[in-house]
Structure formats: structure tokens, C-alpha cells
Design an enzyme around this catalytic site. Structure first.
Site, mmCIF file in Angstrom:
data_model
loop_
_atom_site.group_PDB
_atom_site.id
_atom_site.type_symbol
_atom_site.label_atom_id
_atom_site.label_comp_id
_atom_site.label_asym_id
_atom_site.label_seq_id
_atom_site.Cartn_x
_atom_site.Cartn_y
_atom_site.Cartn_z
ATOM 1 C CG HIS A 17 -13.317 -19.175 15.269
ATOM 2 N ND1 HIS A 17 -12.390 -19.588 16.665
ATOM 3 C CD2 HIS A 17 -13.291 -18.654 15.731
ATOM 4 C CE1 HIS A 17 -12.395 -19.160 17.684
ATOM 5 N NE2 HIS A 17 -12.625 -17.493 16.436
ATOM 6 C CB SER A 128 -12.312 -18.297 22.234
ATOM 7 O OG SER A 128 -12.234 -18.505 21.294
#
Ligand code: PNS
Length: 160
Positions: A17, A128
């Protein structure tokens, strides 16, 4: 003036990210990292914890800000006068879901354009969910998430 939203659940933010945020911040005048609930996931970190972590690890980017929203993303884009939604693409497996969302978002609001940035190959396996699984099972997550996120994950699973 190009203002972009970078939306996601960020549970938690990873180095993948951050790479997208850094690159978006050089392409756009302002990037608003927008933490939204993903209705098909139940988060490990609270909204407040996720925002705090993102703020900490994006401190160095002066045109990057963090916010939350709980409605339709395209409505938030309107409210914020953002013309662009930034999404990261890791692999073909991401494409179908992201393509569907981009088309739905365009159907809902033709004024907002989705722009995809391809991940760096070193981050292409990173998610994640996988990071959480490895951390939960006490595997090494060094280099996958920033230091403060690594600490938060270790702490979280110590109390589980
Ligand atoms: O990081 P994620 O979990 O893949 O992010 C998905 C997210 C939060 C960006 C997506 O679920 C979303 O945009 N939610 C906001 C509600 C919305 O606008 N839904 C319609 C999408 S077409």
C-alpha cells in the site's frame, strides 16, 4: 489540481500500500487515503487503530492525508471534489474484482475515473490477509509492513 482518493480497508496497511501511496503522491496534487469498511471482511484493527497507523507511516508525504468514510465511495469523491480513485493491482487475480468495482463506480458517478497502478514485483505476493495469518502464527513479517505496524500486529496477537 488532481485530487485522488486511495480507498481500502487497510487492515493493516502494508509496504505494498505504501508503495502505491508514494507513487500516487508524485502523480497527484493530493491523495486522500480513505479507510472504508469492506462489508465482506471483519477487521482485526479498529477504524481508529488503522487510521493512526496510516497517519504514522505516511507522515513523510506532505500531500497525503488520511480519512474515513462509511458510505458509497463515489459519493465521497463528489463531496471531496476528487476526480480520481487510485487502486493497486497485484496480479490477474485482483483484476476481475477491481474491474467490476471500477465499472460499478463509473456507472454510479461518471465524473470519477479509476486509475490502476501496478504493484512492484517485490510486493506482488503481499496482502493484509496473508500478513495477518503469518503474524498470527508467529512467522516473520519483517519487510512486509512498516515497523510500527509490525509492532502493532505482534501486540495484537499476544493478547489473542
Ligand atoms: O482493501 P479492500 O478491502 O479491497 O477495499 C475495498 C473497498 C473498501 C475499497 C470497497 O469495498 C469499497 O469501495 N467500499 C465502499 C462502499 C462502496 O462504494 N461500494 C461499492 C463499490 S463498487
Amino acid at each position: 489540481m488532481i485530487k485522488a482518493l486511495y480507498p481500502g480497508s487497510f487492515d493493516p496497511i502494508t509496504n505494498g500500500h505504501i508503495d502505491i501511496i508514494q507513487r500516487a503522491s508524485t502523480l497527484c496534487n493530493e491523495v486522500l487515503v480513505t479507510v472504508l469498511p469492506n462489508l465482506s471482511k471483519s477487521p482485526l484493527f479498529s477504524l481508529e487503530e488503522r487510521v493512526k497507523m496510516i497517519e504514522t507511516v505516511t507522515e513523510e508525504f506532505p500531500n497525503v492525508f488520511v480519512t474515513t468514510y462509511s458510505g458509497l465511495l463515489v459519493n465521497f469523491a463528489n463531496e471531496q471534489n476528487a476526480q480520481v480513485i487510485i487502486k493497486g493491482l497485484r496480479a490477474v487475480s485482483d483484476f476481475e474484482y477491481e474491474f467490476q468495482m471500477a465499472l460499478m463506480n463509473r456507472k454510479l458517478n461518471t465524473n470519477v475515473e479509476t486509475i490502476f497502478l501496478m504493484t512492484q514485483s517485490k510486493n506482488s505476493f503481499l496482502s493484509s490477509s496473508l500478513v495477518k495469518e503469518v503474524a498470527r502464527l508467529e512467522g516473520c513479517i519483517k519487510g512486509l509492513v512498516p515497523g510500527p505496524v509490525e509492532e502493532a500486529l505482534i501486540k495484537k496477537f499476544q493478547h489473542k
